[in-house]
Design a protein around this motif. Structure first.
Motif, PDB file in Angstrom:
ATOM      1  N   MET A   1       5.453   9.497   6.441  1.00  0.00           N
ATOM      2  CA  MET A   1       5.603   8.211   5.750  1.00  0.00           C
ATOM      3  C   MET A   1       6.951   7.557   6.074  1.00  0.00           C
ATOM      4  O   MET A   1       7.084   6.362   6.033  1.00  0.00           O
ATOM      5  N   LEU A   2       7.920   8.403   6.398  1.00  0.00           N
ATOM      6  CA  LEU A   2       9.246   7.874   6.729  1.00  0.00           C
ATOM      7  C   LEU A   2       9.840   8.684   7.855  1.00  0.00           C
ATOM      8  O   LEU A   2       9.800   9.915   7.838  1.00  0.00           O
ATOM      9  N   SER A   3      10.361   7.978   8.853  1.00  0.00           N
ATOM     10  CA  SER A   3      11.082   8.720   9.873  1.00  0.00           C
ATOM     11  C   SER A   3      12.525   8.225   9.901  1.00  0.00           C
ATOM     12  O   SER A   3      12.795   7.028  10.006  1.00  0.00           O
ATOM     13  N   ILE A   4      13.432   9.182   9.750  1.00  0.00           N
ATOM     14  CA  ILE A   4      14.856   8.891   9.749  1.00  0.00           C
ATOM     15  C   ILE A   4      15.350   9.174  11.159  1.00  0.00           C
ATOM     16  O   ILE A   4      15.209  10.300  11.645  1.00  0.00           O
ATOM     17  N   GLU A   5      15.866   8.153  11.826  1.00  0.00           N
ATOM     18  CA  GLU A   5      16.190   8.298  13.243  1.00  0.00           C
ATOM     19  C   GLU A   5      17.674   8.168  13.494  1.00  0.00           C
ATOM     20  O   GLU A   5      18.235   7.086  13.371  1.00  0.00           O
ATOM     21  N   ARG A   6      18.289   9.271  13.832  1.00  0.00           N
ATOM     22  CA  ARG A   6      19.690   9.351  14.260  1.00  0.00           C
ATOM     23  C   ARG A   6      20.627   8.534  13.378  1.00  0.00           C
ATOM     24  O   ARG A   6      21.430   7.726  13.856  1.00  0.00           O
ATOM     25  N   VAL A   7      20.502   8.797  12.101  1.00  0.00           N
ATOM     26  CA  VAL A   7      21.252   8.003  11.133  1.00  0.00           C
ATOM     27  C   VAL A   7      22.681   8.519  11.001  1.00  0.00           C
ATOM     28  O   VAL A   7      22.926   9.723  10.994  1.00  0.00           O
ATOM     29  N   GLY A   8      23.638   7.589  10.937  1.00  0.00           N
ATOM     30  CA  GLY A   8      25.039   7.935  10.699  1.00  0.00           C
ATOM     31  C   GLY A   8      25.594   7.062   9.590  1.00  0.00           C
ATOM     32  O   GLY A   8      25.144   5.926   9.377  1.00  0.00           O
ATOM     33  N   ARG A   9      26.546   7.609   8.862  1.00  0.00           N
ATOM     34  CA  ARG A   9      27.167   6.819   7.795  1.00  0.00           C
ATOM     35  C   ARG A   9      28.621   7.247   7.658  1.00  0.00           C
ATOM     36  O   ARG A   9      28.910   8.423   7.505  1.00  0.00           O
ATOM     37  N   ARG A  10      29.497   6.255   7.783  1.00  0.00           N
ATOM     38  CA  ARG A  10      30.928   6.506   7.636  1.00  0.00           C
ATOM     39  C   ARG A  10      31.433   5.648   6.486  1.00  0.00           C
ATOM     40  O   ARG A  10      31.137   4.467   6.408  1.00  0.00           O
ATOM     41  N   PHE A  11      32.192   6.247   5.572  1.00  0.00           N
ATOM     42  CA  PHE A  11      32.685   5.499   4.420  1.00  0.00           C
ATOM     43  C   PHE A  11      33.958   4.756   4.776  1.00  0.00           C
ATOM     44  O   PHE A  11      34.665   5.139   5.715  1.00  0.00           O
ATOM     45  N   PRO A  12      34.261   3.696   4.037  1.00  0.00           N
ATOM     46  CA  PRO A  12      35.435   2.873   4.347  1.00  0.00           C
ATOM     47  C   PRO A  12      36.721   3.692   4.500  1.00  0.00           C
ATOM     48  O   PRO A  12      37.576   3.356   5.306  1.00  0.00           O
ATOM     49  N   GLY A  13      36.864   4.775   3.761  1.00  0.00           N
ATOM     50  CA  GLY A  13      38.062   5.604   3.878  1.00  0.00           C
ATOM     51  C   GLY A  13      38.156   6.329   5.202  1.00  0.00           C
ATOM     52  O   GLY A  13      39.190   6.903   5.530  1.00  0.00           O
ATOM     53  N   GLY A  14      37.074   6.318   6.003  1.00  0.00           N
ATOM     54  CA  GLY A  14      37.085   6.996   7.287  1.00  0.00           C
ATOM     55  C   GLY A  14      36.295   8.295   7.281  1.00  0.00           C
ATOM     56  O   GLY A  14      36.044   8.879   8.336  1.00  0.00           O
ATOM     57  N   THR A  15      35.881   8.746   6.085  1.00  0.00           N
ATOM     58  CA  THR A  15      35.098   9.980   6.004  1.00  0.00           C
ATOM     59  C   THR A  15      33.730   9.767   6.649  1.00  0.00           C
ATOM     60  O   THR A  15      33.028   8.813   6.307  1.00  0.00           O
ATOM     61  N   GLU A  16      33.393  10.661   7.558  1.00  0.00           N
ATOM     62  CA  GLU A  16      32.077  10.569   8.179  1.00  0.00           C
ATOM     63  C   GLU A  16      31.111  11.414   7.351  1.00  0.00           C
ATOM     64  O   GLU A  16      31.140  12.644   7.405  1.00  0.00           O
ATOM     65  N   ALA A  17      30.271  10.752   6.584  1.00  0.00           N
ATOM     66  CA  ALA A  17      29.391  11.470   5.662  1.00  0.00           C
ATOM     67  C   ALA A  17      28.176  12.032   6.394  1.00  0.00           C
ATOM     68  O   ALA A  17      27.703  13.127   6.092  1.00  0.00           O
ATOM     69  N   LEU A  18      27.660  11.275   7.365  1.00  0.00           N
ATOM     70  CA  LEU A  18      26.465  11.711   8.087  1.00  0.00           C
ATOM     71  C   LEU A  18      26.629  11.387   9.569  1.00  0.00           C
ATOM     72  O   LEU A  18      27.182  10.350   9.924  1.00  0.00           O
ATOM     73  N   ARG A  19      26.174  12.309  10.430  1.00  0.00           N
ATOM     74  CA  ARG A  19      26.192  12.015  11.859  1.00  0.00           C
ATOM     75  C   ARG A  19      24.855  12.426  12.474  1.00  0.00           C
ATOM     76  O   ARG A  19      24.431  13.570  12.320  1.00  0.00           O
ATOM     77  N   ASP A  20      24.211  11.447  13.082  1.00  0.00           N
ATOM     78  CA  ASP A  20      23.069  11.771  13.924  1.00  0.00           C
ATOM     79  C   ASP A  20      21.973  12.551  13.197  1.00  0.00           C
ATOM     80  O   ASP A  20      21.468  13.533  13.724  1.00  0.00           O
ATOM     81  N   VAL A  21      21.639  12.116  12.016  1.00  0.00           N
ATOM     82  CA  VAL A  21      20.647  12.851  11.232  1.00  0.00           C
ATOM     83  C   VAL A  21      19.253  12.290  11.492  1.00  0.00           C
ATOM     84  O   VAL A  21      19.034  11.093  11.336  1.00  0.00           O
ATOM     85  N   SER A  22      18.350  13.155  11.921  1.00  0.00           N
ATOM     86  CA  SER A  22      16.967  12.751  12.130  1.00  0.00           C
ATOM     87  C   SER A  22      16.051  13.654  11.316  1.00  0.00           C
ATOM     88  O   SER A  22      16.256  14.864  11.270  1.00  0.00           O
ATOM     89  N   LEU A  23      15.083  13.029  10.669  1.00  0.00           N
ATOM     90  CA  LEU A  23      14.200  13.803   9.791  1.00  0.00           C
ATOM     91  C   LEU A  23      12.914  13.009   9.587  1.00  0.00           C
ATOM     92  O   LEU A  23      12.949  11.798   9.434  1.00  0.00           O
TER      93      LEU A  23
END
Lengths: 258, 274
Positions: B1-23
């Motif tokens: 129902m959902l495909s998560i494709e190479r998702v990344g998320r970096r917060f304004p402070g510079g913390t990289e919360a997610l890198r290259d997540v696929s599910l």
């Protein structure tokens, strides 16, 4: 609801009575003249000599107090809501609210009395300025107090600003608003009295503060005390009354039995 | 129902919360996102909910069918109920926000509360309910819109062990009855192993998916089932391996303890017919 034991509830009353008895005793034993320190009985006597005049003055001061409290409540809540709705409004309003808070009312009261002209209105303006800040600051912090997860939940279900405000932020702010209102109630009375003092010779000679000034000029110290006692009782009644209304509202809503 | 494709998320402070997540999430899945604090599992959940946006990659819903409000249910770590509203009014909230009248909603509120076993407590305020009951109200609130996907962010972490076990069992029964997709964030290996059909291991800084495991446990399994212990041991081993030396430095005592723990669980599982 849990009740305090009788002894604890009676303690302040008994302590007060004891203090009054000691006071009266000391005044009599040391034969202190009534124009320096009148005893409680002389103060009651001074009140009973002119109850109508003093109560009328009290009513006049209370009228100023309540009108100012109402204006402060409406204005404080409205500006807090405006601030919660818009960051621009927040940036514009917040510093001025602080300016208003830190400026001593005694210092600006003469100016207000000159500018406003109408004595009653100028008294209300002064008392409003004093009473404004607590209700404003508390409401503002209450509007921001709702759990961020709840704000997320509202977003998740597509709630707009209006719904989030009416169903989440305003109800969450209610206890804070009521706390602020209670503090402002006491301050409105203080503001009214201070303004009356400043305006005292300005023609609107009807409030309790004016009675205190007048009695002071005439060295009627017992009457001065009687007016003071009335002011204290009024302050206590306002505080207790607003506290009671607050608890009633929150209990009806089903909040924790505060 | 959902495909998560190479998702990344970096917060304004510079913390990289997610890198290259696929599910990939299929309809009816029960997926546990398992990992230590700071591995971005809650961030991933918020991305799925649409409460946050990825900086890179994308989320593709089935046939471009973006979920509408109400098709996603969310359960937070705290019950996050409106303290001034009754259990029933709290459950009514999502429907109310979507303009459903109280009368129209009434049977659905009754049904949702009954599903979590709280039909007797419809008029109770949150402060009159225990922590477990508040969480049940929260679950009922998430289910009342009949969501396609239910997102749960460590919902039982703050509960005592016994209440947690009961709620976990009840959640499984609910999931089997309703059949909606569940994504369950947890930092408890035991919880992930017990609940999920798929266990996704995540590692921190930056958060990424280390490995995935499909549960071999049959429906209606018990915690006493040796296969459950084996699964716990396997996940523990995989977690240890994934976290490796990059993990926070630990004292020699801790390391010995953790290793010993793995051996214990394994030997226990080894005795069974796993």
């Amino acid at each position: 609801m849990r009740r305090e034991p009788l002894a604890l509830r009676a303690a302040p009353l008994l302590f007060g009575l004891l203090a009054l008895v000691l006071w009266e005793g000391a005044v009599r034993i040391f034969d202190v003249p009534v124009y320096l320190v009148p005893g409680p009985i002389a103060i009651v006597g001074a009140f009973l000599a002119d109850p109508g005049g003093l109560l009328l003055s009290l009513a006049s001061t209370l009228l100023v107090t309540f009108v100012a409290l109402a204006v402060a409540a409406v204005l404080g809540a409205a500006l807090a809501i405006a601030m919660a709705t818009s960051r621009l409004a927040q940036a514009a309003i917040q510093p001025w609210a602080v300016v208003l808070q830190v400026t001593p009312i005694v210092a600006i009261a003469p100016l207000i009395i000159v500018w406003v002209g109408d004595p009653f209105t100028s008294l209300v303006v002064c008392a409003t300025i004093v009473a404004f800040f607590p209700v404003f600051a508390n409401t503002a912090s209450g509007l921001a107090a709702a759990a961020p997860e709840l704000a997320d939940l509202f977003r998740l279900y597509g709630a707009g600003r209006w719904r989030t405000m009416t169903l989440l932020r305003l109800p969450a702010a209610l206890p804070h608003f009521l706390t602020g209102l209670r503090i402002s109630g006491g301050l409105a009375l203080v503001g009214a009295v201070v303004a009356e003092f400043v305006a005292g010779s300005g023609g609107f000679a009807s409030g309790l503060a004016y009675r205190i000034l007048e009695a002071g000029y005439r060295l009627e110290i017992a009457r001065m005390f009687a007016a003071l006692v009335l002011l204290s009782l009024a302050g206590i009644a306002i505080n207790a009354g607003l506290g009671w209304i607050g608890r009633l509202l929150l209990r009806r809503r089903g909040d924790s039995a505060a | 129902m959902l495909s998560i494709e190479r998702v990344g998320r970096r917060f304004p402070g510079g913390t990289e919360a997610l890198r290259d997540v696929s599910l990939n999430l299929s309809s009816g899945d029960f997926v546990a996102l398992l990992g230590p604090s700071g591995c971005g599992k809650s961030t991933l959940l918020r991305l799925i909910a649409g409460l946050d946006q990825p900086d890179s990659g994308r989320l593709v819903w089935d046939e471009g069918h973006e979920p509408t409000p109400g098709e996603i249910g969310f359960v937070f770590q705290d019950a996050t109920l409106l303290p001034w509203a009754t259990a029933e009014e709290n459950v009514y909230l999502p429907l109310r926000l979507r303009g459903v009248s109280r009368a129209e909603a009434a049977p659905r509120l009754r049904d949702a509360l009954a599903r979590v076993g709280l039909e007797q407590f419809a008029k109770a305020r949150p402060r009159q309910l225990s922590g477990g009951m508040r969480m049940r109200v929260s679950i009922a609130r998430a289910l009342v819109t009949r969501p396609r996907i239910l997102l749960m962010d460590e919902p039982f972490a703050a509960l005592d062990e016994f209440t947690r076990h009961k709620l976990q069992a009840d959640l499984l029964a609910l999931w089997e009855a309703i059949g909606c997709t569940v994504v369950f964030v947890t930092h408890s290996i035991y919880e992930a192993a017990y609940l999920a059909r798929r266990i996704v291991l995540m590692t921190p800084r930056p958060g990424r998916i280390a490995s995935e495991r499909v549960s071999p446990l049959p429906h209606g399994h018990s915690r006493l089932d040796p296969a459950y212990a084996t699964l716990v041991a396997e996940i523990t081993a995989a977690m240890e391996q994934a976290l490796g030396p990059a993990d926070e430095p630990r004292g020699p005592q801790d390391q010995a303890g953790a290793a010993g723990h793995v051996r214990d669980v394994r030997s226990c599982g080894g005795e069974g017919p796993a």
